[in-house]
Design an enzyme around this catalytic site. Structure first.
Site, PDB file in Angstrom:
ATOM      1  N   ALA A 226       0.817  -1.216   0.000  1.00 10.46           N
ATOM      2  CA  ALA A 226       0.000   0.000   0.000  1.00 10.46           C
ATOM      3  C   ALA A 226       0.847   1.261   0.000  1.00 10.46           C
ATOM      4  O   ALA A 226       2.055   1.223   0.270  1.00 10.46           O
ATOM      5  CB  ALA A 226      -0.924  -0.001   1.218  1.00 10.46           C
TER       6      ALA A 226
ATOM      7  N   ASP B 166       4.545  -4.241  16.454  1.00 10.14           N
ATOM      8  CA  ASP B 166       5.550  -3.476  15.718  1.00 10.14           C
ATOM      9  C   ASP B 166       5.776  -2.130  16.405  1.00 10.14           C
ATOM     10  O   ASP B 166       5.575  -1.070  15.815  1.00 10.14           O
ATOM     11  CB  ASP B 166       5.085  -3.259  14.275  1.00 10.14           C
TER      12      ASP B 166
ATOM     13  N   LYS C 253      -4.552   5.206   3.634  1.00 10.30           N
ATOM     14  CA  LYS C 253      -3.756   4.034   3.230  1.00 10.30           C
ATOM     15  C   LYS C 253      -4.491   3.351   2.079  1.00 10.30           C
ATOM     16  O   LYS C 253      -5.634   2.905   2.243  1.00 10.30           O
ATOM     17  CB  LYS C 253      -3.603   3.090   4.426  1.00 10.30           C
TER      18      LYS C 253
END
Length: 434
Positions: A118, A271, A134
């Protein structure tokens, strides 16, 4: 008609794959012979989206793949040349079924970021909110399906002709990768992860952390429109000090929030590098990018909690015992020797800290490579003692190492893990999980 079109595109993709593999083979015959892990990474990068994601899977799976491959694939970057805006604009209009002018007052045609799946754009909704959008690149899902089906069939063929490979469950690994990658293509799932995090914050009364609001009227399976946060990276101390005089308190907020999410959320943010933790202008911690999340089986939560606590206390014996509870082993493990190996590794972690003059306001960055190296070493110690960990443990461990680095940067003179403001304790009710 759609099936015919997908079939033609799939055939063209397989043809392209064979062409790239043939070129790699030709280069090798002509004398271009880098080490096998390097050759494989370079080939994956030429093959594009699916293989880049596969490379990242290898990089984050020290419990599954050999160390030299895990280390090499740390270099597999998920950054690509941007697709021109006029093409991405068509994707947006097709998803919304109407002109962009009815959704956005303005949208910057230059992307903020471009990855394999993306691109992200800055925009303003017609209702006035600043947002980031996005947008999934066209054809990505078809490429993923074609590539992964090709890999699955190839793995099955290899397992048939090389029986020893069936022990490695190659086809099962490909199947797991396929599920993960296709989930990344479903932005409804990422939106659900964000909603779950918001619900957790509300239920726990946490007003010191936040996540972007999702604008569902401007989101689809392939488009995710979110509130735009204005802030600074978590470890940019010079900028953080312009917002607050107490960076240590921000660290405790971030740790309390993330540790509590392990207990109260369906999944954990997997993350938490510094770029995904922002200090907002109002002093709150902003968690962004919920595309990668992890889930740990309820049967291992007690051992996971003990492991987290043991890291904070630098209790290597307890870390060794907890590792046994998290992993699987068919042999008897010398816990004392395992603890000594962990202690030796942990002592070496001080040497991987960046040499920064924090008082001078340097950008205190946590090296992705350094964190990955420590993670690989710790999982490798387990392997040498006959312990095999689930891949989710590697994801969890990586986040713990990030926070350990942050503690050493932002609270060097304090024992944060003993601070009464830190809510995580080893006797938390982990049985509450799911």
């Amino acid at each position: 008609m759609n099936q015919l079109s997908a079939g033609i595109k799939g055939a063209l993709r397989i043809s392209q794959t064979f062409r790239i593999l043939a070129q790699t083979g030709f280069d090798w015959m002509m004398g271009d012979r880098p080490p096998t892990p390097t050759l494989l990474r370079q080939t994956f990068e030429r093959l594009g989206t699916t293989y880049i994601k596969l490379g990242q899977f290898i990089a984050s799976s020290p419990s599954v793949f050999p160390d030299e491959y895990v280390e090499e694939f740390q270099l597999c970057l998920d950054k690509t040349t941007p697709v021109p805006f006029h093409i991405m604009k068509r994707v947006l209009e097709k998803e919304f079924g109407k002109s962009l002018k009815t959704v956005f007052a303005e949208i910057d045609p230059v992307p903020l970021a471009s990855a394999s799946i993306a691109q992200v754009y800055a925009a303003k909704l017609v209702t006035g909110e600043d947002v980031v959008v996005k947008v999934q690149k066209p054809g990505v899902e078809n490429i993923l399906l074609t590539d992964l089906n090709f890999l699955f069939v190839s793995a099955k063929v290899l397992e048939f002709f090389v029986p020893n490979l069936s022990m490695a469950s190659l086809s099962d690994i490909v199947d797991e990768i396929q599920k993960g990658m296709l989930a990344e293509c479903d932005f409804y799932k990422e939106a659900a992860n964000i909603d779950d995090f918001h619900k957790f914050l509300e239920e726990t009364g946490n007003t010191q952390a936040t996540a972007p609001k999702v604008f569902k009227q401007a989101s689809t399976m392939r488009v995710l429109t979110m509130e735009r946060f204005y802030g600074v990276p978590f470890t940019d101390l010079d900028s953080v000090r312009h917002i607050t005089s107490n960076p240590e308190a921000l660290l405790i907020t971030a740790m309390n929030t993330w540790f509590s999410s392990l207990l109260f959320c369906e999944s954990f943010h997997a993350d938490v590098h510094a770029g995904n933790l922002l200090v907002l202008k109002d002093g709150r911690i902003g968690f962004i990018d919920f595309g990668i999340v992890g889930r740990v089986k309820s049967s291992t939560w007690e051992s996971v909690s003990k492991f987290i606590w043991a890291i904070g206390q630098e209790d290597y014996d307890e870390m060794a015992v907890a590792m046994l509870g998290i992993g699987m082993t068919d042999e008897e493990v010398d816990v004392e020797k395992l603890a000594k190996d962990i202690e030796k590794l942990y002592s070496s972690m001080d040497r991987v800290m960046p040499d920064l003059d924090l008082n001078a306001g340097d950008m205190a960055s946590i090296s992705e490579h350094e964190v990955n190296k420590v993670m690989m070493d710790l999982v490798g110690i387990g392997k040498r003692h006959g312990i095999h960990f689930p891949r989710e443990f590697a994801l969890l461990l990586k986040q713990l190492l990030y926070f350990d680095r942050y503690v050493r940067l932002l609270a060097m003179d304090a024992n944060i893990y003993m601070d009464e403001r830190l809510n995580f304790t080893p006797d938390m009710d982990w049985k509450r999980i799911h």
